[in-house]
Design a protein around this motif. Structure first.
Motif, PDB file in Angstrom:
ATOM      1  N   GLY A 237      10.491   2.221  -0.480  1.00 37.10           N
ATOM      2  CA  GLY A 237      11.221   3.115  -1.384  1.00 37.10           C
ATOM      3  C   GLY A 237      10.960   4.599  -1.209  1.00 37.10           C
ATOM      4  O   GLY A 237      11.153   5.376  -2.144  1.00 37.10           O
ATOM      5  N   ALA A 238      10.521   5.023  -0.012  1.00 37.01           N
ATOM      6  CA  ALA A 238      10.351   6.468   0.229  1.00 37.01           C
ATOM      7  C   ALA A 238      11.708   7.161   0.154  1.00 37.01           C
ATOM      8  O   ALA A 238      12.695   6.652   0.689  1.00 37.01           O
ATOM      9  CB  ALA A 238       9.705   6.705   1.590  1.00 37.01           C
ATOM     10  N   GLU A 239      11.740   8.339  -0.523  1.00 36.82           N
ATOM     11  CA  GLU A 239      13.015   9.063  -0.651  1.00 36.82           C
ATOM     12  C   GLU A 239      13.434   9.680   0.673  1.00 36.82           C
ATOM     13  O   GLU A 239      14.625   9.765   0.990  1.00 36.82           O
ATOM     14  CB  GLU A 239      12.862  10.190  -1.690  1.00 36.82           C
ATOM     15  CG  GLU A 239      12.641   9.680  -3.098  1.00 36.82           C
ATOM     16  CD  GLU A 239      11.952  10.720  -3.981  1.00 36.82           C
ATOM     17  OE1 GLU A 239      11.980  11.918  -3.644  1.00 36.82           O
ATOM     18  OE2 GLU A 239      11.381  10.308  -5.010  1.00 36.82           O
ATOM     19  N   GLN A 240      12.431  10.149   1.430  1.00 41.77           N
ATOM     20  CA  GLN A 240      12.713  10.798   2.707  1.00 41.77           C
ATOM     21  C   GLN A 240      11.905  10.102   3.793  1.00 41.77           C
ATOM     22  O   GLN A 240      10.696   9.891   3.631  1.00 41.77           O
ATOM     23  CB  GLN A 240      12.325  12.286   2.653  1.00 41.77           C
ATOM     24  CG  GLN A 240      12.994  13.054   1.521  1.00 41.77           C
ATOM     25  CD  GLN A 240      14.510  13.123   1.662  1.00 41.77           C
ATOM     26  OE1 GLN A 240      15.050  13.088   2.782  1.00 41.77           O
ATOM     27  NE2 GLN A 240      15.214  13.199   0.539  1.00 41.77           N
ATOM     28  N   VAL A 241      12.562   9.766   4.869  1.00 43.57           N
ATOM     29  CA  VAL A 241      11.902   9.077   5.988  1.00 43.57           C
ATOM     30  C   VAL A 241      12.125   9.897   7.255  1.00 43.57           C
ATOM     31  O   VAL A 241      13.266  10.266   7.575  1.00 43.57           O
ATOM     32  CB  VAL A 241      12.459   7.656   6.164  1.00 43.57           C
ATOM     33  CG1 VAL A 241      11.817   6.967   7.367  1.00 43.57           C
ATOM     34  CG2 VAL A 241      12.243   6.832   4.896  1.00 43.57           C
ATOM     35  N   TYR A 242      11.038  10.202   7.948  1.00 40.95           N
ATOM     36  CA  TYR A 242      11.104  11.005   9.178  1.00 40.95           C
ATOM     37  C   TYR A 242      10.663  10.153  10.357  1.00 40.95           C
ATOM     38  O   TYR A 242       9.539   9.656  10.376  1.00 40.95           O
ATOM     39  CB  TYR A 242      10.221  12.252   9.035  1.00 40.95           C
ATOM     40  CG  TYR A 242      10.811  13.247   8.071  1.00 40.95           C
ATOM     41  CD1 TYR A 242      11.605  14.287   8.528  1.00 40.95           C
ATOM     42  CD2 TYR A 242      10.622  13.113   6.695  1.00 40.95           C
ATOM     43  CE1 TYR A 242      12.187  15.186   7.644  1.00 40.95           C
ATOM     44  CE2 TYR A 242      11.199  14.008   5.802  1.00 40.95           C
ATOM     45  CZ  TYR A 242      11.983  15.035   6.288  1.00 40.95           C
ATOM     46  OH  TYR A 242      12.558  15.918   5.399  1.00 40.95           O
TER      47      TYR A 242
ATOM     48  N   THR B 153       0.831  -1.213   0.000  1.00 44.91           N
ATOM     49  CA  THR B 153       0.000   0.000   0.000  1.00 44.91           C
ATOM     50  C   THR B 153       0.863   1.261   0.000  1.00 44.91           C
ATOM     51  O   THR B 153       0.481   2.291  -0.558  1.00 44.91           O
ATOM     52  CB  THR B 153      -0.925   0.000   1.244  1.00 44.91           C
ATOM     53  OG1 THR B 153      -1.760  -1.163   1.194  1.00 44.91           O
ATOM     54  CG2 THR B 153      -1.804   1.241   1.306  1.00 44.91           C
ATOM     55  N   LEU B 154       2.049   1.169   0.606  1.00 41.41           N
ATOM     56  CA  LEU B 154       2.916   2.349   0.735  1.00 41.41           C
ATOM     57  C   LEU B 154       3.865   2.535  -0.459  1.00 41.41           C
ATOM     58  O   LEU B 154       4.510   3.593  -0.564  1.00 41.41           O
ATOM     59  CB  LEU B 154       3.748   2.259   2.013  1.00 41.41           C
ATOM     60  CG  LEU B 154       2.953   2.327   3.319  1.00 41.41           C
ATOM     61  CD1 LEU B 154       3.878   2.530   4.504  1.00 41.41           C
ATOM     62  CD2 LEU B 154       1.951   3.452   3.280  1.00 41.41           C
ATOM     63  N   LYS B 155       3.950   1.560  -1.319  1.00 41.83           N
ATOM     64  CA  LYS B 155       4.877   1.699  -2.451  1.00 41.83           C
ATOM     65  C   LYS B 155       4.491   2.898  -3.303  1.00 41.83           C
ATOM     66  O   LYS B 155       3.320   3.088  -3.613  1.00 41.83           O
ATOM     67  CB  LYS B 155       4.882   0.419  -3.285  1.00 41.83           C
ATOM     68  CG  LYS B 155       5.674  -0.696  -2.591  1.00 41.83           C
ATOM     69  CD  LYS B 155       5.719  -1.975  -3.396  1.00 41.83           C
ATOM     70  CE  LYS B 155       6.503  -3.036  -2.625  1.00 41.83           C
ATOM     71  NZ  LYS B 155       6.363  -4.385  -3.202  1.00 41.83           N
ATOM     72  N   GLY B 156       5.473   3.725  -3.658  1.00 45.85           N
ATOM     73  CA  GLY B 156       5.221   4.915  -4.475  1.00 45.85           C
ATOM     74  C   GLY B 156       5.182   6.202  -3.687  1.00 45.85           C
ATOM     75  O   GLY B 156       5.168   7.282  -4.274  1.00 45.85           O
ATOM     76  N   ILE B 157       5.174   6.124  -2.350  1.00 46.96           N
ATOM     77  CA  ILE B 157       5.195   7.383  -1.584  1.00 46.96           C
ATOM     78  C   ILE B 157       6.582   8.021  -1.708  1.00 46.96           C
ATOM     79  O   ILE B 157       7.585   7.346  -1.955  1.00 46.96           O
ATOM     80  CB  ILE B 157       4.851   7.180  -0.081  1.00 46.96           C
ATOM     81  CG1 ILE B 157       5.822   6.198   0.594  1.00 46.96           C
ATOM     82  CG2 ILE B 157       3.413   6.761   0.097  1.00 46.96           C
ATOM     83  CD1 ILE B 157       5.702   6.161   2.112  1.00 46.96           C
ATOM     84  N   LYS B 158       6.607   9.344  -1.474  1.00 42.14           N
ATOM     85  CA  LYS B 158       7.901  10.041  -1.477  1.00 42.14           C
ATOM     86  C   LYS B 158       8.394  10.264  -0.058  1.00 42.14           C
ATOM     87  O   LYS B 158       9.599  10.291   0.197  1.00 42.14           O
ATOM     88  CB  LYS B 158       7.758  11.387  -2.182  1.00 42.14           C
ATOM     89  CG  LYS B 158       7.489  11.219  -3.675  1.00 42.14           C
ATOM     90  CD  LYS B 158       7.456  12.551  -4.397  1.00 42.14           C
ATOM     91  CE  LYS B 158       7.332  12.293  -5.891  1.00 42.14           C
ATOM     92  NZ  LYS B 158       6.574  13.333  -6.555  1.00 42.14           N
ATOM     93  N   THR B 159       7.440  10.469   0.859  1.00 43.26           N
ATOM     94  CA  THR B 159       7.796  10.799   2.240  1.00 43.26           C
ATOM     95  C   THR B 159       7.074   9.847   3.183  1.00 43.26           C
ATOM     96  O   THR B 159       5.867   9.637   3.061  1.00 43.26           O
ATOM     97  CB  THR B 159       7.382  12.253   2.564  1.00 43.26           C
ATOM     98  OG1 THR B 159       7.953  13.120   1.583  1.00 43.26           O
ATOM     99  CG2 THR B 159       7.857  12.662   3.955  1.00 43.26           C
ATOM    100  N   TRP B 160       7.837   9.285   4.131  1.00 47.74           N
ATOM    101  CA  TRP B 160       7.239   8.369   5.115  1.00 47.74           C
ATOM    102  C   TRP B 160       7.553   8.899   6.512  1.00 47.74           C
ATOM    103  O   TRP B 160       8.736   9.072   6.846  1.00 47.74           O
ATOM    104  CB  TRP B 160       7.812   6.963   4.934  1.00 47.74           C
ATOM    105  CG  TRP B 160       7.123   5.903   5.734  1.00 47.74           C
ATOM    106  CD1 TRP B 160       5.845   5.943   6.227  1.00 47.74           C
ATOM    107  CD2 TRP B 160       7.662   4.634   6.116  1.00 47.74           C
ATOM    108  NE1 TRP B 160       5.557   4.767   6.895  1.00 47.74           N
ATOM    109  CE2 TRP B 160       6.651   3.955   6.840  1.00 47.74           C
ATOM    110  CE3 TRP B 160       8.888   3.996   5.915  1.00 47.74           C
ATOM    111  CZ2 TRP B 160       6.840   2.677   7.366  1.00 47.74           C
ATOM    112  CZ3 TRP B 160       9.089   2.742   6.437  1.00 47.74           C
ATOM    113  CH2 TRP B 160       8.066   2.080   7.146  1.00 47.74           C
ATOM    114  N   VAL B 161       6.511   9.172   7.269  1.00 51.58           N
ATOM    115  CA  VAL B 161       6.650   9.598   8.656  1.00 51.58           C
ATOM    116  C   VAL B 161       6.308   8.379   9.510  1.00 51.58           C
ATOM    117  O   VAL B 161       5.174   7.889   9.475  1.00 51.58           O
ATOM    118  CB  VAL B 161       5.713  10.784   8.962  1.00 51.58           C
ATOM    119  CG1 VAL B 161       5.896  11.266  10.394  1.00 51.58           C
ATOM    120  CG2 VAL B 161       5.963  11.926   7.971  1.00 51.58           C
TER     121      VAL B 161
END
Ligand SMILES: [Zn+2]
Length: 263
Positions: A222-227, A186-194
């Motif tokens: 594959g999120a580019e940025q992970v917070y 479901t999360l594949k394709g996101i750019k940012t993951w918090v």
């Protein structure tokens, strides 16, 4: 395509930082980014305002960000650090003369009704007219509030399931120790993951993810940025930030993502 703002009104663990008693743990009291309220997110487009969770700091967060009306309040799960601000809706009911729409899975909504019956009962009561309308959501069934598209997904929170929420290019996974494959997909394709990394380097934590789990999950997502969020007193902002891989960041209260695609 509606673009919006995603604001972390709080990124703290269940006890906040500092904890009651002014306990800072490993966190440097002189670093402003270590001051953390309980976790909650504000999501705004031109026409729609959403919130995730109403923790014990809900009143303070609403006043700080000057928000008091929501098109929907989404709940991740029933734990106190995510729900105990709910009775503040009684004040907003008097202010707006309408009930606030809340969303959660069946277990969470049932728990809220048990914890705070006076928020939901007595539409005709002079003292406490009903302040919330409950909406049941199902994991993996997308829905829309205003111009924002929302996809809920199930998370492993150790003793229970919690719900994460994806909005277009960004996703919010509080209170989880791991994700099953369906949620990863479901999360594949996101750019940012918090994402919850409250266990950080403790692989024995039974309810929160550690950093190795987050790294491993994001190899697939594959999120580019992970917070990292849901941060306890053991995680000093500068110390942990210096240890993270590229593209991984410590969150802090007030962190805002703008111009985010939310559909
Ligand atoms: Zn929890």
């Amino acid at each position: 395509m509606p673009k919006g703002r995603f604001t972390l009104m709080g990124c703290g663990g269940s006890a906040g930082v500092p904890m009651v008693g002014n306990l800072w743990g490993a966190c440097d009291p002189d670093e402003p980014k270590n001051r953390r309220l309980r976790s909650s997110v504000l999501i705004q487009t031109e026409g729609t305002t959403l919130l995730i969770d109403t923790g014990p700091d809900f009143r303070q967060q609403c006043n700080h960000y000057n928000v008091n009306d929501f098109d929907g309040i989404l709940f991740s799960h029933e734990h106190a650090d995510h729900t105990f601000g709910l009775p503040e809706l009684l004040v907003l009911r008097r202010m707006h003369k309408r009930r606030m729409p809340i969303y959660g899975d069946q277990i969470t909504i049932d728990a809220l009704h048990t914890q705070f019956p006076y928020v939901f009962n007595n539409e005709n009561s002079h003292l406490y007219p009903s302040a919330a309308d409950s909406n049941i959501i199902e994991p993996y069934k997308s829905f829309t509030i205003g111009d924002i598209n929302i996809t809920p997904y199930e998370q492993d929170h150790g003793t229970m399931k919690s719900i994460g929420y994806r909005f277009g290019d960004i996703s919010y996974s509080t209170d989880m120790k791991n994700l099953e494959q369906k949620s990863i997909d479901t999360l594949k394709g996101i750019k940012t993951w918090v994402v919850d990394a409250g266990a950080y380097n403790n692989a024995d934590n039974y309810v929160h993810a550690n950093i190795e789990t987050v790294y491993k999950l994001n190899e697939q997502i594959g999120a580019e940025q992970v917070y990292l969020m849901h941060l306890p007193v053991t995680m000093d902002y500068q110390t942990v930030q210096a240890e993270l891989k590229e593209g991984y960041h410590m969150s802090y209260d007030g962190l805002t993502f703008t111009d985010i695609n939310l559909t």
